[in-house]
Design an enzyme around this catalytic site. Structure first.
Site, PDB file in Angstrom:
ATOM      1  N   LYS A  83       0.859  -0.998   0.095  1.00 60.97           N
ATOM      2  CA  LYS A  83      -0.028   0.115   0.016  1.00 60.97           C
ATOM      3  C   LYS A  83       0.981   1.249   0.037  1.00 60.97           C
ATOM      4  CE  LYS A  83      -4.320   0.885   2.185  1.00 60.97           C
ATOM      5  NZ  LYS A  83      -5.099   0.663   3.648  1.00 60.97           N
TER       6      LYS A  83
HETATM    7  C1  E4P Z   1      -8.192   0.930   4.177  1.00 64.70           C
HETATM    8  O1  E4P Z   1      -7.363   0.622   3.330  1.00 64.70           O
HETATM    9  C2  E4P Z   1      -8.314   2.517   4.762  1.00 64.70           C
HETATM   10  O2  E4P Z   1      -7.026   2.661   5.297  1.00 64.70           O
HETATM   11  C3  E4P Z   1      -9.432   2.470   5.802  1.00 64.70           C
HETATM   12  O3  E4P Z   1     -10.710   2.144   5.185  1.00 64.70           O
HETATM   13  C4  E4P Z   1      -9.702   3.970   6.310  1.00 64.70           C
HETATM   14  O4  E4P Z   1     -10.692   3.984   7.097  1.00 64.70           O
HETATM   15  P1  E4P Z   1     -11.222   5.311   8.025  1.00 64.70           P
HETATM   16  O5  E4P Z   1     -11.229   6.540   7.325  1.00 64.70           O
HETATM   17  O6  E4P Z   1     -12.332   4.947   8.776  1.00 64.70           O
HETATM   18  O7  E4P Z   1     -10.018   5.180   9.221  1.00 64.70           O
END
Ligand code: E4P
Length: 216
Positions: A83
């Protein structure tokens, strides 16, 4: 539509993965912090539980350092997806990791133009953050619709991974907007199966089954 579990909680991953309804896992540094576990150790454990893609995020901000981190993460297990943040440095690292055959998830996407760049960089997934846009009174779901249209216009193969999902309505709307994947916290995934009329109907059927002496 593929379902990813947005957590680093290995107990929750085991429970939901056992249903056969989850296809992969996403994590981010905040979720790793919440787990209280060592980053690489928890990613390796998740990868052993789940056959599908497991996103693990770099913490460097320069492309060369991201590449070093990305290669180290990819070496942890065959199903690691690296990522990377949606910055020019992240896109540069994405292009190189893609060329090396490493799966990538370009994260923190908040605009259609950013998603266009992620596709041009060859990302396996792009993660538009729905909930965080809603938080600042911009309709997150509109972003999913825009990206779907643009990717379909040009035949980009980058998969749209609807992220920052906060409730079951986000899941339904992402599916209707054509997201390829959605990632949601365990509670949201569990809530998808719940409906008060299902509970009420089942209670009535079980009561009648008992009264009728039905046994199978
Ligand atoms: C996943 O890949 C993301 O980092 C995550 O869904 C972020 O979610 P949030 O905005 O609720 O922290």
């Amino acid at each position: 539509m593929q379902f990813f579990i947005d957590t680093a909680d290995t107990d929750a991953i085991r429970e939901l993965y056992a249903t056969g309804l989850a296809d992969g896992v996403t994590t981010n540094p905040s979720l790793i912090k919440k787990s209280g576990r060592d980053f690489k150790e928890v990613i390796a454990e998740i990868c052993a539980i789940v056959d599908g893609p497991v996103s693990a995020e770099v913490v460097a901000t320069e492309a060369d350092a991201m590449l070093r981190e990305g290669r180290a993460l990819a070496a942890l297990a065959r199903n690691v997806v690296v990522k990377l943040p949606l910055t020019l440095e992240g896109l540069k690292a994405c292009r190189q990791l893609t060329a090396e055959g490493v799966a990538t998830n370009v994260t923190l996407c908040f605009s259609a133009n950013q998603a266009l760049l992620a596709a041009k960089a060859g990302a396996t997934y792009v993660s538009p953050f729905i909930g965080r846009l809603d938080d600042i009174h911009i309709e997150g779901m509109e972003l999913i619709r825009e990206i779907r249209l643009i990717y379909d216009n040009y035949g980009f193969e980058t998969q749209i991974l609807a992220a920052s999902i906060r409730n079951p309505l986000h899941v339904k709307d992402s599916a209707m907007a054509g997201a390829d994947v959605m990632t949601a916290p365990p509670d949201v995934i569990r809530a998808l199966a719940v409906h008060p009329l299902t509970d009420k109907g089942l209670a009535a059927f079980l009561k009648d089954a008992a009264a009728a002496g039905i046994s199978v």
